[in-house]
Design a protein around this motif. Structure first.
Motif, PDB file in Angstrom:
ATOM      1  N   MET A 163       0.811  -1.209   0.000  1.00  0.00           N
ATOM      2  CA  MET A 163       0.000   0.000   0.000  1.00  0.00           C
ATOM      3  C   MET A 163       0.853   1.273   0.000  1.00  0.00           C
ATOM      4  SD  MET A 163      -3.057   0.469   2.738  1.00  0.00           S
ATOM      5  CE  MET A 163      -2.434   1.668   3.889  1.00  0.00           C
ATOM      6  N   GLN A 164       2.010   1.214   0.676  1.00  0.00           N
ATOM      7  CA  GLN A 164       2.761   2.446   0.936  1.00  0.00           C
ATOM      8  C   GLN A 164       3.933   2.682  -0.010  1.00  0.00           C
ATOM      9  OE1 GLN A 164       3.314   0.447   4.500  1.00  0.00           O
ATOM     10  NE2 GLN A 164       2.635   2.103   5.811  1.00  0.00           N
ATOM     11  N   GLY A 165       4.230   1.673  -0.865  1.00  0.00           N
ATOM     12  CA  GLY A 165       5.445   1.749  -1.687  1.00  0.00           C
ATOM     13  C   GLY A 165       5.563   3.019  -2.512  1.00  0.00           C
ATOM     14  N   GLY A 166       4.447   3.445  -3.134  1.00  0.00           N
ATOM     15  CA  GLY A 166       4.486   4.627  -4.002  1.00  0.00           C
ATOM     16  C   GLY A 166       4.851   5.878  -3.221  1.00  0.00           C
ATOM     17  N   LEU A 167       4.205   6.053  -2.062  1.00  0.00           N
ATOM     18  CA  LEU A 167       4.473   7.258  -1.264  1.00  0.00           C
ATOM     19  C   LEU A 167       5.905   7.245  -0.723  1.00  0.00           C
ATOM     20  CD1 LEU A 167       3.173   9.856  -0.063  1.00  0.00           C
ATOM     21  CD2 LEU A 167       2.832   8.546   2.031  1.00  0.00           C
ATOM     22  N   ILE A 168       6.354   6.073  -0.275  1.00  0.00           N
ATOM     23  CA  ILE A 168       7.708   6.001   0.269  1.00  0.00           C
ATOM     24  C   ILE A 168       8.734   6.252  -0.851  1.00  0.00           C
ATOM     25  CG2 ILE A 168       9.397   4.524   1.442  1.00  0.00           C
ATOM     26  CD1 ILE A 168       7.078   3.321   3.033  1.00  0.00           C
ATOM     27  N   ALA A 169       8.434   5.776  -2.049  1.00  0.00           N
ATOM     28  CA  ALA A 169       9.331   6.068  -3.185  1.00  0.00           C
ATOM     29  C   ALA A 169       9.336   7.575  -3.471  1.00  0.00           C
ATOM     30  CB  ALA A 169       8.905   5.273  -4.415  1.00  0.00           C
ATOM     31  N   ASP A 170       8.176   8.242  -3.352  1.00  0.00           N
ATOM     32  CA  ASP A 170       8.145   9.712  -3.492  1.00  0.00           C
ATOM     33  C   ASP A 170       9.097  10.343  -2.485  1.00  0.00           C
ATOM     34  OD1 ASP A 170       6.005   9.472  -5.273  1.00  0.00           O
ATOM     35  OD2 ASP A 170       4.489  10.222  -3.874  1.00  0.00           O
ATOM     36  N   TYR A 171       8.986   9.864  -1.240  1.00  0.00           N
ATOM     37  CA  TYR A 171       9.807  10.418  -0.145  1.00  0.00           C
ATOM     38  C   TYR A 171      11.295  10.235  -0.459  1.00  0.00           C
ATOM     39  CZ  TYR A 171      11.760  10.761   4.607  1.00  0.00           C
ATOM     40  OH  TYR A 171      12.514  11.102   5.706  1.00  0.00           O
ATOM     41  N   VAL A 172      11.645   9.022  -0.866  1.00  0.00           N
ATOM     42  CA  VAL A 172      13.061   8.731  -1.118  1.00  0.00           C
ATOM     43  C   VAL A 172      13.583   9.571  -2.285  1.00  0.00           C
ATOM     44  CG1 VAL A 172      14.677   6.939  -1.911  1.00  0.00           C
ATOM     45  CG2 VAL A 172      13.017   6.429  -0.103  1.00  0.00           C
ATOM     46  N   MET A 173      12.810   9.663  -3.359  1.00  0.00           N
ATOM     47  CA  MET A 173      13.299  10.442  -4.510  1.00  0.00           C
ATOM     48  C   MET A 173      13.360  11.936  -4.175  1.00  0.00           C
ATOM     49  SD  MET A 173      14.257   8.127  -6.408  1.00  0.00           S
ATOM     50  CE  MET A 173      14.932   9.120  -7.731  1.00  0.00           C
ATOM     51  N   GLY A 174      12.405  12.392  -3.338  1.00  0.00           N
ATOM     52  CA  GLY A 174      12.486  13.777  -2.848  1.00  0.00           C
ATOM     53  C   GLY A 174      13.754  13.965  -2.031  1.00  0.00           C
ATOM     54  N   GLY A 175      14.048  12.998  -1.176  1.00  0.00           N
ATOM     55  CA  GLY A 175      15.251  13.063  -0.338  1.00  0.00           C
ATOM     56  C   GLY A 175      16.516  13.043  -1.176  1.00  0.00           C
ATOM     57  N   VAL A 176      16.556  12.139  -2.154  1.00  0.00           N
ATOM     58  CA  VAL A 176      17.722  12.041  -3.039  1.00  0.00           C
ATOM     59  C   VAL A 176      17.950  13.400  -3.715  1.00  0.00           C
ATOM     60  CG1 VAL A 176      18.463  11.036  -5.248  1.00  0.00           C
ATOM     61  CG2 VAL A 176      17.606   9.546  -3.439  1.00  0.00           C
ATOM     62  N   THR A 177      16.876  13.999  -4.195  1.00  0.00           N
ATOM     63  CA  THR A 177      16.993  15.279  -4.905  1.00  0.00           C
ATOM     64  C   THR A 177      17.449  16.394  -3.954  1.00  0.00           C
ATOM     65  OG1 THR A 177      15.243  14.536  -6.366  1.00  0.00           O
ATOM     66  CG2 THR A 177      15.734  16.883  -6.412  1.00  0.00           C
ATOM     67  N   MET A 178      16.834  16.441  -2.783  1.00  0.00           N
ATOM     68  CA  MET A 178      17.215  17.500  -1.825  1.00  0.00           C
ATOM     69  C   MET A 178      18.666  17.351  -1.373  1.00  0.00           C
ATOM     70  SD  MET A 178      13.912  18.315   0.537  1.00  0.00           S
ATOM     71  CE  MET A 178      13.443  16.682   1.026  1.00  0.00           C
ATOM     72  N   LEU A 179      19.081  16.111  -1.124  1.00  0.00           N
ATOM     73  CA  LEU A 179      20.466  15.904  -0.680  1.00  0.00           C
ATOM     74  C   LEU A 179      21.432  16.202  -1.826  1.00  0.00           C
ATOM     75  CD1 LEU A 179      19.851  12.613   1.349  1.00  0.00           C
ATOM     76  CD2 LEU A 179      20.443  14.839   2.333  1.00  0.00           C
ATOM     77  N   ASN A 180      21.069  15.811  -3.035  1.00  0.00           N
ATOM     78  CA  ASN A 180      21.945  16.035  -4.185  1.00  0.00           C
ATOM     79  C   ASN A 180      22.152  17.532  -4.440  1.00  0.00           C
ATOM     80  OD1 ASN A 180      23.455  14.890  -6.358  1.00  0.00           O
ATOM     81  ND2 ASN A 180      21.828  15.505  -7.780  1.00  0.00           N
ATOM     82  N   TRP A 181      21.091  18.309  -4.211  1.00  0.00           N
ATOM     83  CA  TRP A 181      21.170  19.768  -4.433  1.00  0.00           C
ATOM     84  C   TRP A 181      21.610  20.516  -3.172  1.00  0.00           C
ATOM     85  CZ3 TRP A 181      20.232  22.556  -8.959  1.00  0.00           C
ATOM     86  CH2 TRP A 181      19.824  21.774 -10.056  1.00  0.00           C
ATOM     87  N   ASN A 182      21.791  19.797  -2.089  1.00  0.00           N
ATOM     88  CA  ASN A 182      22.087  20.425  -0.784  1.00  0.00           C
ATOM     89  C   ASN A 182      21.067  21.520  -0.474  1.00  0.00           C
ATOM     90  OD1 ASN A 182      23.120  21.058   1.652  1.00  0.00           O
ATOM     91  ND2 ASN A 182      25.192  21.543   0.958  1.00  0.00           N
ATOM     92  N   ILE A 183      19.825  21.101  -0.440  1.00  0.00           N
ATOM     93  CA  ILE A 183      18.716  22.051  -0.306  1.00  0.00           C
ATOM     94  C   ILE A 183      18.796  22.838   0.999  1.00  0.00           C
ATOM     95  CG2 ILE A 183      17.026  20.494   0.751  1.00  0.00           C
ATOM     96  CD1 ILE A 183      16.197  22.799  -2.135  1.00  0.00           C
TER      97      ILE A 183
END
Ligand code: GLV
Length: 320
Positions: free
Chosen positions: A99-119
């Motif tokens: 049930m939660q895989g899609g939302l958790i993948a959103d979270y992880v990809m958001g995290g990857v992007t924020m960390l990559n850009w040093n948000i």
């Protein structure tokens, strides 16, 4: 309660127990449904439950759950009941896997992007009205390693692959190739996987075997410019070692949704580390959570009444 000669008694323990009971009552009039949204009512009715529907298993009441045959968890992780796993005998345990895989993948990809850009740094510069250019490597140049490739890990792999990333994963059984994964590692090959990754995502269940899996040695295997993302359980990481590595900049940063203690103590250094993004264990908390669980729950009640195998059965010896 909905029937004089009920086919079974099902106790619902959740904030939205009334809603769940209403949906189940309409669909299964032959079932006696007891609404027990709080611990007081759960305590009163646990002895009557053949089936229990709850977010966490009430371990402290287990001794009195004499009629219990099936526990349907409304969460994905069932680690809260592992302390009694040798005592539960043939009680069936199921969860809401998938049930939660899609939302958790959103979270992880958001995290990857924020960390990559040093948000965090960019937001700081914005607050200071500073205008500083820099270059950023695209995600397509980056490698993401997933530790634990179950249903959630697979959703993350799919999303990372569609962002063009190189995706590695570690899992117990590597005999079957995995979708969206460039290379699979066995769970005993973690120290080979870690040095290859720009991002390491922990997506494995907490079991006695995985507690403290990421300790000083494993963190030392990670690259200095790598990031750790934990959406699993805090107990999988030795938090003091993670803090040490983040303070010493022997790890670039982390995005953490789960912690050894939740909430973390007010004096935890994690709260204000410039290279850490913290969230309050929300990566899997979908809007309309209970409503989205209806499908799994009603299908399983239907199967249970018909004597069919249930969906999402947990192997308690493995812990997932
Ligand atoms: C949340 O952490 C869950 O296990 O569902």
């Amino acid at each position: 309660m909905s029937s004089e000669n009920p086919a079974l008694t099902l106790v619902v323990n959740h904030d939205k127990a009334e809603l769940l009971a209403h949906v189940l009552g309409e669909r299964f009039p032959q079932v006696r449904i007891i609404v027990a949204p709080d611990s007081e009512r759960l305590d009163r009715y646990i002895g009557e439950a053949e089936v229990l529907l709850a977010y966490h298993f009430p371990v402290e009441l287990y001794g009195r759950a004499r009629k219990l045959r099936w526990f349907q968890s409304l969460s994905a992780g069932i680690d809260s009941m592992l302390s009694i796993r040798d005592r539960v005998g043939d009680i069936i345990v199921t969860n809401v896997r998938g049930m939660q895989g899609g939302l958790i993948a959103d979270y992880v990809m958001g995290g990857v992007t924020m960390l990559n850009w040093n948000i965090r740094q960019l937001l700081k510069e914005q607050a200071e009205r500073k205008w500083i250019h820099r270059s950023v490597a695209p995600l397509a140049d980056k490698t993401l390693g997933i530790v634990g490739l179950g249903s959630i890990g697979t959703s993350i792999a799919r999303r990372a692959k569609s962002a063009g990333m190189i995706v590695f994963a570690a899992k117990r059984d590597i005999s079957v190739p995995a979708e969206s994964v460039d290379r699979l590692f066995g769970s005993d090959q973690l120290k080979e996987l870690l040095p290859l990754c720009d991002f390491v995502v922990l997506a494995l269940p907490a079991t006695p075997e995985t507690v403290g899996l990421i300790g000083a040695d494993e963190i030392a295997c990670m690259r200095r410019d790598a990031f750790l993302i934990n959406i699993a359980r805090g107990s999988v990481v030795v938090e003091s070692e993670l803090i040490r590595a983040l303070q010493a900049c022997s790890l670039a940063g982390a995005m953490l949704d789960v912690f050894e203690r939740e909430p973390p103590p007010q004096d935890s250094p994690l709260w204000n580390m410039p290279n850490v993004i913290m969230t309050p264990h929300i990566s899997g908390i979908l809007t309309h959570y209970v409503e989205r669980a209806f499908d799994i729950v009603t299908e399983n009640v239907d199967r249970y009444l018909k004597g069919l195998p249930l969906r999402n059965v947990i192997d308690l010896r493995r812990g997932y």
